[in-house]
Design a protein around this motif. Structure first.
Motif, PDB file in Angstrom:
ATOM      1  N   HIS A 169      80.463  34.257  58.572  1.00  0.00           N
ATOM      2  CA  HIS A 169      80.282  33.325  57.071  1.00  0.00           C
ATOM      3  C   HIS A 169      81.248  33.549  56.120  1.00  0.00           C
ATOM      4  O   HIS A 169      81.320  33.517  55.027  1.00  0.00           O
ATOM      5  CB  HIS A 169      78.883  33.880  56.643  1.00  0.00           C
ATOM      6  CG  HIS A 169      77.573  33.724  57.265  1.00  0.00           C
ATOM      7  ND1 HIS A 169      77.117  32.320  57.056  1.00  0.00           N
ATOM      8  CD2 HIS A 169      76.804  34.330  58.208  1.00  0.00           C
ATOM      9  CE1 HIS A 169      75.844  32.430  57.861  1.00  0.00           C
ATOM     10  NE2 HIS A 169      75.878  33.545  58.259  1.00  0.00           N
ATOM     11  N   CYS A 177      74.594  36.940  57.248  1.00  0.00           N
ATOM     12  CA  CYS A 177      73.503  36.484  56.244  1.00  0.00           C
ATOM     13  C   CYS A 177      72.230  37.488  56.840  1.00  0.00           C
ATOM     14  O   CYS A 177      72.292  38.274  57.780  1.00  0.00           O
ATOM     15  CB  CYS A 177      73.331  34.991  56.530  1.00  0.00           C
ATOM     16  SG  CYS A 177      72.281  34.548  58.053  1.00  0.00           S
ATOM     17  N   HIS A 181      69.857  34.143  61.959  1.00  0.00           N
ATOM     18  CA  HIS A 181      70.810  33.365  62.361  1.00  0.00           C
ATOM     19  C   HIS A 181      72.014  34.609  62.697  1.00  0.00           C
ATOM     20  O   HIS A 181      72.693  34.451  63.812  1.00  0.00           O
ATOM     21  CB  HIS A 181      71.189  32.493  61.250  1.00  0.00           C
ATOM     22  CG  HIS A 181      72.621  32.035  61.435  1.00  0.00           C
ATOM     23  ND1 HIS A 181      73.677  32.400  60.755  1.00  0.00           N
ATOM     24  CD2 HIS A 181      73.207  30.867  62.176  1.00  0.00           C
ATOM     25  CE1 HIS A 181      74.908  31.932  61.180  1.00  0.00           C
ATOM     26  NE2 HIS A 181      74.499  30.842  62.082  1.00  0.00           N
ATOM     27  N   CYS A 182      72.060  35.571  62.086  1.00  0.00           N
ATOM     28  CA  CYS A 182      72.887  36.668  62.310  1.00  0.00           C
ATOM     29  C   CYS A 182      71.984  37.771  62.746  1.00  0.00           C
ATOM     30  O   CYS A 182      71.595  37.824  63.965  1.00  0.00           O
ATOM     31  CB  CYS A 182      73.518  36.942  61.114  1.00  0.00           C
ATOM     32  SG  CYS A 182      74.846  36.056  60.567  1.00  0.00           S
TER      33      CYS A 182
HETATM   34 ZN   LIG Z   1      73.902  34.098  59.612  1.00  0.00          ZN
END
Ligand SMILES: [Zn+2]
Ligand SMILES: [Zn+2]
Length: 388
Positions: A169, A177, A181-182
């Motif tokens: 990011h 994040c 997603h992470c």
């Molecule tokens: Zn992320």
């Protein structure tokens, strides 16, 4: 660049005791207003050239107004600013963040926070010492009462992921994040002191494959007695993510499952997959231990078991099929995609005295556990803040 300068400001405005990492928190909320309360330690609120020392339990509201932030406490307006940072002074500072708009349960965070308006919302970046972040991730991904060696395994995998995606990011002004997603990160680890201990005792350690690349540290709840080949489940195959026999998870509660599906629904699904079911006799299909399969072969078609798992929302793709009058009975093993580390098995290995190295080497083939700063091709944390 503006985010970067802000990040640098936050990092350098406090004494650096350890490497910090920038995590966008409440990343999936469209935050407009938060309530900030110091819980322990000593915090300064820095706005422009002004610095306010916050007293314990002092309540501060920060709201997005246009492209700026309005800051106020219970008695006065502290002004409107482009950037605000909350900087801990003791190294053991903890703050509570309570989203007001939209409302969301409060969470507590270690170390520092940066606030700015972007993407039409209030952004919060937790600048947190790496090992405290890793402990928070481990807490989000494992239960509160596992053995220390298991937490070490999860800490090493979380660190391997974090350092492998440290620039993910970067263009948005933070490293990672807090969403899946992470890696899921819900703030400070508080449930079991062994989680923090595990993160500290494995500080800097990551897992690499034979070519010294960081591994994809895949894990799942329970493999059912045999893990799956990555190449048969995913598009990409990795030679360290290959099927291994696992005797350690077979007595866990999620080792076995059973589900009935109406025969009619099963046939509709087969039809959708191109199987002509008009004169088709559905016979018994068995998957047995040490012979995990990846396709269901019927009516001349090979249907990926992972497709069946997704369609019927099954716990795993490791199941047998039998017809019982007007329904299909699925008898399954395990919970999850089956690739990589089996958490139930790893917990049991740790309970039986296996070390984190033995556990990782059991589930990931031909890997090594090494300090990340010995690998020159991996971006180092010190370098991140100097790269736009
Ligand atoms: Zn992320
Ligand atoms: Zn297992």
């Amino acid at each position: 660049m503006r985010h970067l300068l802000f990040l640098l400001f936050c990092i350098t405005s406090t004494a650096i005791h350890a490497q910090k990492i920038g995590i966008s928190i409440f990343n999936e909320l469209n935050l407009q207003t938060v309530l900030v309360t110091p819980v322990s330690g000593q915090y300064s609120l820095i706005m422009g050239n002004e610095e306010f020392l916050l007293s314990p339990n002092q309540i501060v509201y920060i709201s997005k107004v246009g492209d700026s932030l309005r800051v106020r406490d219970m008695s006065s307006n502290l002004g409107t600013w482009k950037r605000v940072s909350l900087v801990g002074q003791t190294g053991t500072d903890v703050v509570r963040i309570n989203p007001i708009s939209p409302a969301h349960p409060a969470r507590i965070y270690d170390d520092n926070l940066g606030f700015y308006a972007d993407f039409g919302r209030l952004m919060l970046v937790n600048l947190v010492e790496q090992n405290k972040y890793i402990a928070g991730v481990v807490e989000s991904e494992s239960g509160p009462s596992a053995p220390l060696e298991f937490y070490k395994v999860q800490a090493i995998l979380a660190r391997t992921y974090a350092l492998g995606h440290i620039e993910r990011h970067q263009g948005e002004g933070f490293n990672l994040c807090d969403a899946v997603h992470c890696q899921a990160y819900k703030g400070k680890s508080v449930k079991n002191p062994d989680i923090i201990k595990a993160s500290k005792e494995t500080a800097g350690l990551i897992v690499v494959d034979e070519t010294e690349q960081l591994i994809v540290g895949a894990f799942h709840a329970n493999c059912g007695g045999e893990t799956a080949n990555s190449g048969n489940v995913w598009l990409k195959s990795h030679n360290y993510l290959v099927s291994v026999t696992d005797t350690y998870c077979r007595n866990s509660p999620s080792a076995n499952w059973e589900l009935r599906i109406p025969l009619r629904e099963w046939k509709i699904f087969l039809n959708e997959k191109g199987v002509d079911t008009t004169a088709l006799a559905i016979t018994q299909y068995n998957q047995v231990l040490k012979n995990r399969e990846y396709t269901y072969n019927i009516g001349g078609k090979q249907i990926p078991l992972s497709d069946i798992r997704t369609h019927f929302k099954l716990r795993s793709s490791f199941f047998s099929v039998e017809v019982v009058s007007n329904s299909i009975r699925l008898k399954g093993r395990g919970y999850g995609h089956g690739v990589g580390l089996c958490q139930d098995g790893a917990i049991n290995m740790a309970r039986r005295g296996k070390s984190h190295t033995e556990i990782l080497e059991h589930y990931f083939s031909k890997v090594r556990i090494v300090p990340y700063n010995t690998l020159p091709q991996i971006p180092q944390l010190e370098d991140i803040a100097t790269v736009e």
